[in-house]
Write an enzyme that holds these catalytic residues in place. Structure first.
Site: not given
Length: 258
Positions: A73, A131, A135
């Site tokens: 993930h 992602e 992040h």
């Protein structure tokens, strides 16, 4: 409990690209979330997001998802108190991650991502871009000012993807459960304690957080602090500070559909 140190990721089978092979930081300093000094070099000490989660999916309905492995993930940087920020630098919301990795000598990392970092809708590039933007841009040790002056645009993102892949390879959740006799089943159910006990034993005593949708297992988070840089630092395994979201019993771990 003593800390489990996952050594510098440069020794893994998916080595860093020619542009991001060394941060110059070393790993002799304090681990993230363990220093309150105001003069800390944020290129070599991850802050404020020093509580790091390696998150994995059990994606039963994603085309091409390997039947014998969880998938990636992401790698999330929570603050040390459990809060978090996201989308920290929109100016570095890179697109065409595939091209970025290929152009900077990280084709082996890309090959692995195409097998083990999959989006539910089939658009893997969309997930990778998300992602990184959500992040990856929040890691202080991946700030562009921390890179060598000759680094190409996006070198810090390439380092991020390489590190995510390398760390994921050290956390074979499927194998660790299977070694304890816990395998996907259409009829069997499991208790939370049996799942966690198997994972704790295999990881050297560290407790992850399991996620469920209702009673169906679908995610896991492994927690770390970091010594040095995301590029080539030591990830220090720690117990999850948060409870699993799964029920205590009757947990379904279904086979993947195909």
């Amino acid at each position: 409990m003593s800390s489990l140190v996952l050594p510098s990721l440069l020794g893994s089978s998916y080595v860093n690209s020619k542009y991001s092979s060394s941060s110059g930081c070393g790993t002799s300093g304090p681990a993230s979330c363990q220093s309150t000094g105001t003069s800390t070099n944020t290129c070599c000490y991850e802050t404020p997001g020093g509580l790091i989660l390696q998150t994995q999916f059990w994606d039963t309905d994603v085309a091409g998802s390997p039947a014998d492995s969880w998938t990636i993930h992401g790698l999330w940087s929570d603050n040390c108190d459990g809060s978090y920020v996201e989308n920290c630098d929109p100016s570095r919301d890179y697109t065409n991650i595939t091209g970025l990795l290929e152009s900077q000598g990280a084709s082996s990392t890309l090959d692995y991502m195409q097998q083990y970092w999959l989006n539910y809708n089939g658009n893997d590039e969309e997930l990778w871009e998300h992602e990184w933007a959500t992040h990856g841009t929040c890691y202080s040790t991946l700030d562009v000012d921390c890179l060598s002056s000759n680094s190409p645009v996006g070198a810090e993102a390439v380092a991020f993807f390489e590190t995510v892949v390398n760390l994921f390879q050290t956390l074979p959740t499927y194998d660790w459960l299977a070694d304890a006799g816990i395998t996907p089943s259409s009829s069997e159910t499991y208790t939370l304690s049996s799942l966690l006990s198997a994972l704790e034993a295999a990881s050297g005593g560290y407790t992850p957080a399991l996620g469920c949708s209702g009673s169906t297992l679908n995610s896991i988070s492994w927690y770390f602090n970091l010594k040095g840089s995301v590029i080539d630092g030591d990830f220090i395994a720690i117990d999850t500070p948060k409870n699993s979201s799964c029920p205590s019993s009757g947990i379904k771990y279904p086979p993947k559909e195909g």
